[in-house]
Design a protein around this motif. Structure first.
Motif, PDB file in Angstrom:
ATOM      1  N   ARG A 162      87.702  10.227 -40.317  1.00  0.00           N
ATOM      2  CA  ARG A 162      86.428  10.489 -39.642  1.00  0.00           C
ATOM      3  C   ARG A 162      86.168   9.343 -38.673  1.00  0.00           C
ATOM      4  O   ARG A 162      86.071   8.188 -39.085  1.00  0.00           O
ATOM      5  CB  ARG A 162      85.299  10.603 -40.667  1.00  0.00           C
ATOM      6  CG  ARG A 162      83.900  10.713 -40.076  1.00  0.00           C
ATOM      7  CD  ARG A 162      82.876  11.133 -41.132  1.00  0.00           C
ATOM      8  NE  ARG A 162      82.688  10.152 -42.163  1.00  0.00           N
ATOM      9  CZ  ARG A 162      81.634   9.322 -42.265  1.00  0.00           C
ATOM     10  NH1 ARG A 162      80.680   9.356 -41.345  1.00  0.00           N
ATOM     11  NH2 ARG A 162      81.531   8.480 -43.270  1.00  0.00           N
TER      12      ARG A 162
ATOM     13  N   ARG B 161      81.451  16.001 -53.541  1.00  0.00           N
ATOM     14  CA  ARG B 161      82.469  16.864 -52.914  1.00  0.00           C
ATOM     15  C   ARG B 161      81.928  18.266 -52.612  1.00  0.00           C
ATOM     16  O   ARG B 161      82.433  18.949 -51.719  1.00  0.00           O
ATOM     17  CB  ARG B 161      83.698  16.969 -53.816  1.00  0.00           C
ATOM     18  CG  ARG B 161      83.453  17.641 -55.156  1.00  0.00           C
ATOM     19  CD  ARG B 161      84.716  17.743 -55.996  1.00  0.00           C
ATOM     20  NE  ARG B 161      85.234  16.431 -56.349  1.00  0.00           N
ATOM     21  CZ  ARG B 161      86.305  16.260 -57.135  1.00  0.00           C
ATOM     22  NH1 ARG B 161      86.947  17.325 -57.619  1.00  0.00           N
ATOM     23  NH2 ARG B 161      86.722  15.059 -57.444  1.00  0.00           N
TER      24      ARG B 161
ATOM     25  N   TYR C  85      79.325  18.973 -51.182  1.00  0.00           N
ATOM     26  CA  TYR C  85      78.589  18.961 -49.919  1.00  0.00           C
ATOM     27  C   TYR C  85      79.374  18.279 -48.804  1.00  0.00           C
ATOM     28  O   TYR C  85      78.804  17.944 -47.758  1.00  0.00           O
ATOM     29  CB  TYR C  85      77.244  18.257 -50.113  1.00  0.00           C
ATOM     30  CG  TYR C  85      76.364  18.951 -51.134  1.00  0.00           C
ATOM     31  CD1 TYR C  85      75.592  20.047 -50.777  1.00  0.00           C
ATOM     32  CD2 TYR C  85      76.345  18.525 -52.454  1.00  0.00           C
ATOM     33  CE1 TYR C  85      74.806  20.700 -51.709  1.00  0.00           C
ATOM     34  CE2 TYR C  85      75.554  19.163 -53.402  1.00  0.00           C
ATOM     35  CZ  TYR C  85      74.793  20.249 -53.025  1.00  0.00           C
ATOM     36  OH  TYR C  85      74.021  20.899 -53.949  1.00  0.00           O
ATOM     37  N   ALA C  86      80.673  18.114 -48.993  1.00  0.00           N
ATOM     38  CA  ALA C  86      81.488  17.450 -47.970  1.00  0.00           C
ATOM     39  C   ALA C  86      81.431  18.195 -46.637  1.00  0.00           C
ATOM     40  O   ALA C  86      81.432  17.578 -45.563  1.00  0.00           O
ATOM     41  CB  ALA C  86      82.933  17.326 -48.447  1.00  0.00           C
ATOM     42  N   HIS C  87      81.353  19.518 -46.694  1.00  0.00           N
ATOM     43  CA  HIS C  87      81.325  20.318 -45.466  1.00  0.00           C
ATOM     44  C   HIS C  87      79.990  20.202 -44.733  1.00  0.00           C
ATOM     45  O   HIS C  87      79.868  20.671 -43.599  1.00  0.00           O
ATOM     46  CB  HIS C  87      81.614  21.784 -45.791  1.00  0.00           C
ATOM     47  CG  HIS C  87      80.574  22.436 -46.659  1.00  0.00           C
ATOM     48  ND1 HIS C  87      80.387  22.091 -47.982  1.00  0.00           N
ATOM     49  CD2 HIS C  87      79.659  23.409 -46.372  1.00  0.00           C
ATOM     50  CE1 HIS C  87      79.406  22.821 -48.498  1.00  0.00           C
ATOM     51  NE2 HIS C  87      78.947  23.621 -47.542  1.00  0.00           N
ATOM     52  N   ARG C  88      78.994  19.554 -45.361  1.00  0.00           N
ATOM     53  CA  ARG C  88      77.680  19.402 -44.740  1.00  0.00           C
ATOM     54  C   ARG C  88      77.402  17.949 -44.354  1.00  0.00           C
ATOM     55  O   ARG C  88      76.253  17.563 -44.153  1.00  0.00           O
ATOM     56  CB  ARG C  88      76.598  19.927 -45.694  1.00  0.00           C
ATOM     57  CG  ARG C  88      76.736  21.417 -45.972  1.00  0.00           C
ATOM     58  CD  ARG C  88      75.748  21.904 -47.016  1.00  0.00           C
ATOM     59  NE  ARG C  88      74.366  21.803 -46.555  1.00  0.00           N
ATOM     60  CZ  ARG C  88      73.317  22.167 -47.318  1.00  0.00           C
ATOM     61  NH1 ARG C  88      73.537  22.659 -48.534  1.00  0.00           N
ATOM     62  NH2 ARG C  88      72.096  22.042 -46.858  1.00  0.00           N
TER      63      ARG C  88
END
Length: 350
Positions: A123, A295, A297-300
């Protein structure tokens, strides 16, 4: 291939690593790890990036991943491999178009000084937003845990009472501040008078209680009740006797968020301590208990950064970092999580 390094790299560099050598049965320490230096080739394939670690994270989940009993992972951390961990690193060379030499990145690179990885696991960081170390704290996994754990599982409303255990830690200190921003009355539980003073004077909590100053769960429960009466949201980072003290105080429709049970990890993970049964309180108050993992909420992540990032940049959110100097201190530093010898996010600077 567009390598961004301005000068030729050597064909290989020394990469120092900490490998998990054996599983701890109690307190984790250097004896469970092995220090190794490997020769890391620097030639990059398409899309690869070569980085050098600057900050390495130590987190409670590492001790969970050492357990041989079932956890949220299918298997424990494999022996003989680099201890998994979040890392903030500097790009040394890149064959990815969006990353250049000197850029800052964050990724699960483990306890090692260098790594050659595909850009997709990294990232890119904006050092103008906040210090890059915050990518492992308030603007990283702990921040994501605190924000979504409170807002999605805790669902706080203005005027409610929120109690946070482990309130001086990386996650707890953020949960407490987020709850204040929701208009809640917040009580933090921490170990030691100095931490409690910090919670009230610096973070602005309404109340803070030193659990070490109370002889047992009942005494702690009485102290909490005298300050706030009942509890609408309990954000639990600790478990054990602290949770035994809070559960009897829950209000009707209370929400209990189980984020961590760190009191059980050093020796108690495989054989948890027994405590008072509390399910009858859940029945009487029609309350809910929900476990949460970062994990989920990793996509958020971007959503959290859009909300919390400006607060960090403006100074509206206080974040604390305890930084230990020296790669060689990583295994010993991990145990600091369980002795309380830190405040806020615990990091090792390479």
């Amino acid at each position: 291939m567009n390598i961004s390094a301005s000068s030729p790299l050597p064909q290989s560099i020394d990469n120092r690593q900490w490998l998990l050598e054996r599983y701890p049965e109690g307190v984790v320490g250097p004896e469970h790890y092995r220090d190794r230096i490997e020769s890391l080739h620097t030639e990059l394939a398409s899309g690869e990036v070569l980085v050098r670690a600057h900050y390495i994270s130590v987190d409670p989940y590492m001790r969970i991943n050492h357990s041989l009993k079932p956890t949220y992972n299918e298997m424990p951390h494999p022996l003989g491999t680099v201890q998994a961990a979040g890392v903030v690193a500097e790009v040394l060379a890149s064959s990815a178009a969006h990353l250049q030499k000197g850029d800052w990145v964050e990724g699960m690179l483990g306890w090692q000084t260098h790594a050659r990885v595909h850009h997709s696991v990294l990232r890119k960081l904006n050092p103008d937003l906040a210090p890059v170390s915050t990518a492992l704290g308030v603007l990283g996994m702990p921040g994501r845990t605190a924000w979504f754990g409170l807002t999605e599982s805790g669902r706080p409303h203005a005027g409610e009472v929120v109690v946070v255990s482990g309130a001086a830690g990386a996650v707890g200190s953020l949960v407490a501040q987020f709850a204040k921003r929701h208009g809640c009355t917040v009580l933090g539980i921490a170990g030691g008078a100095a931490k409690c003073a910090w919670l009230k004077e610096t973070l602005g909590l309404d109340h803070a209680i030193d659990y070490k100053a109370h002889t047992d769960a009942q005494a702690l429960s009485d102290a909490i009740k005298s300050l706030v009466g009942g509890v609408d949201v309990y954000f639990d980072n600790v478990g054990g006797s602290v949770t035994d003290a809070v559960i009897p105080l829950i209000n009707r429709r209370a929400r209990i968020v189980i984020c961590g049970t760190i009191s059980q990890y050093s020796g108690g993970l495989d054989q948890p301590e027994l405590g008072p049964r509390f399910l009858h309180h859940m029945l009487y108050q029609r309350a809910t208990i929900q476990g949460m993992l970062a994990r989920d909420y990793a996509h958020r992540m971007d959503e959290m950064l859009r909300t919390v990032g400006p607060w960090v940049k403006s100074g509206e959110i206080v974040f604390e970092e305890t930084v230990v100097e020296g790669f060689e201190k990583l295994p010993a530093t991990l145990n600091h999580l369980f002795t309380g010898d830190h405040r806020g996010k615990l990091l090792v600077k390479v």
